[in-house]
Design a protein around this motif. Structure first.
Motif, mmCIF file in Angstrom:
data_model
loop_
_atom_site.group_PDB
_atom_site.id
_atom_site.type_symbol
_atom_site.label_atom_id
_atom_site.label_comp_id
_atom_site.label_asym_id
_atom_site.label_seq_id
_atom_site.Cartn_x
_atom_site.Cartn_y
_atom_site.Cartn_z
ATOM 1 N N VAL A 29 0.834 -1.202 0.000
ATOM 2 C CA VAL A 29 0.000 0.000 0.000
ATOM 3 C C VAL A 29 0.871 1.256 0.000
ATOM 4 C CG1 VAL A 29 -1.726 1.313 1.290
ATOM 5 C CG2 VAL A 29 -1.932 -1.164 1.132
ATOM 6 N N LEU A 30 1.910 1.258 0.831
ATOM 7 C CA LEU A 30 2.808 2.412 0.892
ATOM 8 C C LEU A 30 3.456 2.682 -0.466
ATOM 9 C CD1 LEU A 30 4.639 1.886 4.308
ATOM 10 C CD2 LEU A 30 3.096 3.764 3.729
ATOM 11 N N SER A 31 3.925 1.621 -1.119
ATOM 12 C CA SER A 31 4.588 1.795 -2.404
ATOM 13 C C SER A 31 3.619 2.252 -3.485
ATOM 14 C CB SER A 31 5.270 0.487 -2.828
ATOM 15 O OG SER A 31 6.361 0.205 -1.974
ATOM 16 N N ASN A 32 2.378 1.849 -3.391
ATOM 17 C CA ASN A 32 1.372 2.317 -4.342
ATOM 18 C C ASN A 32 1.104 3.806 -4.168
ATOM 19 O OD1 ASN A 32 -0.850 2.042 -6.310
ATOM 20 N ND2 ASN A 32 -2.141 2.458 -4.531
ATOM 21 N N ILE A 33 1.102 4.258 -2.933
ATOM 22 C CA ILE A 33 0.794 5.660 -2.655
ATOM 23 C C ILE A 33 1.995 6.569 -2.902
ATOM 24 C CG2 ILE A 33 0.190 7.282 -0.787
ATOM 25 C CD1 ILE A 33 -1.628 5.077 0.344
ATOM 26 N N PHE A 34 3.196 6.099 -2.539
ATOM 27 C CA PHE A 34 4.396 6.943 -2.613
ATOM 28 C C PHE A 34 5.388 6.499 -3.701
ATOM 29 C CE2 PHE A 34 3.030 7.279 1.869
ATOM 30 C CZ PHE A 34 2.851 8.651 1.945
ATOM 31 N N ASP A 35 4.974 5.655 -4.627
ATOM 32 C CA ASP A 35 5.829 5.100 -5.673
ATOM 33 C C ASP A 35 6.754 4.014 -5.127
ATOM 34 O OD1 ASP A 35 4.702 6.647 -7.673
ATOM 35 O OD2 ASP A 35 6.108 8.295 -7.353
ATOM 36 N N PHE A 36 7.509 4.317 -4.071
ATOM 37 C CA PHE A 36 8.261 3.249 -3.403
ATOM 38 C C PHE A 36 8.544 3.657 -1.964
ATOM 39 C CE2 PHE A 36 11.958 1.137 -1.721
ATOM 40 C CZ PHE A 36 11.733 -0.195 -2.063
ATOM 41 N N VAL A 37 8.058 2.842 -1.030
ATOM 42 C CA VAL A 37 8.411 2.957 0.390
ATOM 43 C C VAL A 37 8.312 1.565 0.988
ATOM 44 C CG1 VAL A 37 7.706 3.784 2.662
ATOM 45 C CG2 VAL A 37 7.715 5.363 0.744
ATOM 46 N N ASN A 38 9.321 1.161 1.725
ATOM 47 C CA ASN A 38 9.287 -0.081 2.490
ATOM 48 C C ASN A 38 9.638 0.231 3.937
ATOM 49 O OD1 ASN A 38 10.105 -3.180 0.801
ATOM 50 N ND2 ASN A 38 8.651 -1.615 0.219
ATOM 51 N N ILE A 39 8.878 -0.328 4.849
ATOM 52 C CA ILE A 39 9.177 -0.148 6.268
ATOM 53 C C ILE A 39 9.274 -1.505 6.954
ATOM 54 C CG2 ILE A 39 8.162 2.153 6.414
ATOM 55 C CD1 ILE A 39 6.219 -0.430 8.147
ATOM 56 N N ASP A 40 9.981 -1.528 8.061
ATOM 57 C CA ASP A 40 10.045 -2.693 8.924
ATOM 58 C C ASP A 40 10.225 -2.169 10.346
ATOM 59 O OD1 ASP A 40 10.097 -5.290 9.836
ATOM 60 O OD2 ASP A 40 11.561 -5.971 8.355
ATOM 61 N N THR A 41 10.288 -3.064 11.315
ATOM 62 C CA THR A 41 10.478 -2.650 12.708
ATOM 63 C C THR A 41 11.528 -3.507 13.378
ATOM 64 O OG1 THR A 41 8.558 -4.035 13.232
ATOM 65 C CG2 THR A 41 8.212 -1.645 13.229
#
Length: 381
Positions: A192-204
């Motif tokens: 979802v993040l990558s769809n909205i911002f072209d590319f974003v990956n997060i982890d914790t």
């Protein structure tokens, strides 16, 4: 839940608000949108469960979700009596009506319930109050990029918190759980993040000794390592609580909630203030699309000033990701003849057109352009 009626509370003398799978509250500042949201917040912070055994005799006006001050000041100016009423109606048209009074001599921070026996009877027939069990409110003033998040007080909850303070914890706890589409929570959030911002990956990462959770981010497809969360754009930090809250509720609750036994229709509600904050217009539109699509599974109420959010919702109806009949737009406007605002319910038809476009409803661009042309015309003379 399909209807909310408010009597004698703040700006409302007697108003009914239509609710759908996705409900939009739009309109000018001070027009009554926050009063609708505060009604839900009052019940969420006063009731721990929707069962009659846990029925509260009071509405607590000043607690975690909202602080409304003195009880007497919340009575509408033009009220013809001192009873404040809230009525919730469920999908089966079964209602629960709550009648309250204020009593400054006892406690100015509460409303006292007047019709407890009637409410208990109606709770057996209606599931309208079930939203308090897994309710979520995500406010407009959310946390920006932070190096870490404390994880106290929320280990048994699914809530990300009103400012997103528990987003990292919720993500860390459940990121490997599988959603109905066969992918885990982490992959779904990143998609979802990558769809909205072209590319974003997060982890914790989770530090057990310090009891803190930390986000880490990649915001470019060529990135080889995750970076510090302080490098996270404000738009990403503001949208994360929304996406995580919406997606974590798709997980089978028997897997993530200990002794989960809730059998009735859950009627989960997520309320989001200004989801568009810190987002580029294209990202706002994509977020509107996401919220429309996810509202097929969870009831969502958003308060927005963004035409781009509305347009993203309209696009979702055209692509059949939500039925247009499952969207309700309530436009709030001031009333020159009364302290009580007007509420106009606007629908989206099968062609994604709005059934009404009242003055003041996302028409500022056209108004500004007209004024610009008028000034140009005068200056050319």
């Amino acid at each position: 839940m399909r209807k909310l009626k408010i009597k004698n509370f703040k700006c409302f003398i007697d108003k009914e608000i239509s609710l759908s799978n996705l409900t939009v509250l739009a309109g000018g500042n001070g027009a009554g949108k926050s009063t609708v949201i505060q009604t839900f917040l009052l019940f969420a912070q006063s009731f721990k469960s929707s069962t009659s055994l846990n029925l509260s005799n009071k509405l607590y006006l000043n607690d975690y979700y909202t602080e409304l001050g003195n009880s007497k000041s919340l009575l509408n100016y033009d009220a013809n009596n001192e009873t404040i009423e809230f009525e919730f109606t469920d999908d089966n048209d079964k209602s629960i009506n709550f009648k309250y009074k204020y009593d400054e001599e006892i406690d100015s921070n509460i409303f006292e319930l007047l019709n407890k026996e009637e409410v208990i009877r109606n709770l057996k027939e209606s599931n309208a109050l079930n939203f308090v069990n897994y309710f979520e409110f995500i406010g407009a003033d959310r946390l920006g990029p932070k190096t870490f998040h404390h994880t106290d007080k929320n280990f048994t909850e699914l809530r990300v918190g009103k400012i997103g303070e528990y987003s990292a914890l919720i993500f860390e706890k459940h990121k490997m759980e599988i959603l109905p589409n066969g992918k885990n929570l982490r992959d779904n959030v990143n998609e979802v993040l990558s769809n909205i911002f072209d590319f974003v990956n997060i982890d914790t990462e989770f530090n057990k000794k310090a009891n803190i959770a930390m986000f880490e981010i990649k915001n470019h497809p060529l990135s080889t390592e995750y970076e510090s969360p302080v490098n996270m754009p404000y738009g990403v930090s503001y949208i994360l609580p929304i996406i995580i809250s919406c997606l974590v509720r798709q997980i089978d609750k028997t897997k993530i909630i200990e002794n989960y036994q809730y059998k009735q229709e859950e009627n989960e509600i997520i309320i989001i203030e200004n989801p568009e904050a810190h987002l580029h217009p294209s990202a706002q539109s994509k977020l509107g699309y996401f919220l429309a699509k996810i509202s097929n599974h969870i009831q969502i109420i958003i308060e927005t000033h963004s035409e781009h959010i509305i347009n993203g919702i309209r696009l979702a109806t055209l692509e059949d990701d939500i039925n247009n009949n499952n969207i309700s737009i309530n436009f709030f406007s001031s009333n020159k003849k009364s302290f009580e605002p007007n509420i106009q319910n606007i629908k989206i038809d099968q062609f994604s057109d709005l059934t009404d476009w009242p003055i003041g409803f996302f028409d500022q661009q056209e108004a500004d352009i007209r004024e610009i042309f008028e000034h140009r015309r005068k200056n050319r003379k």
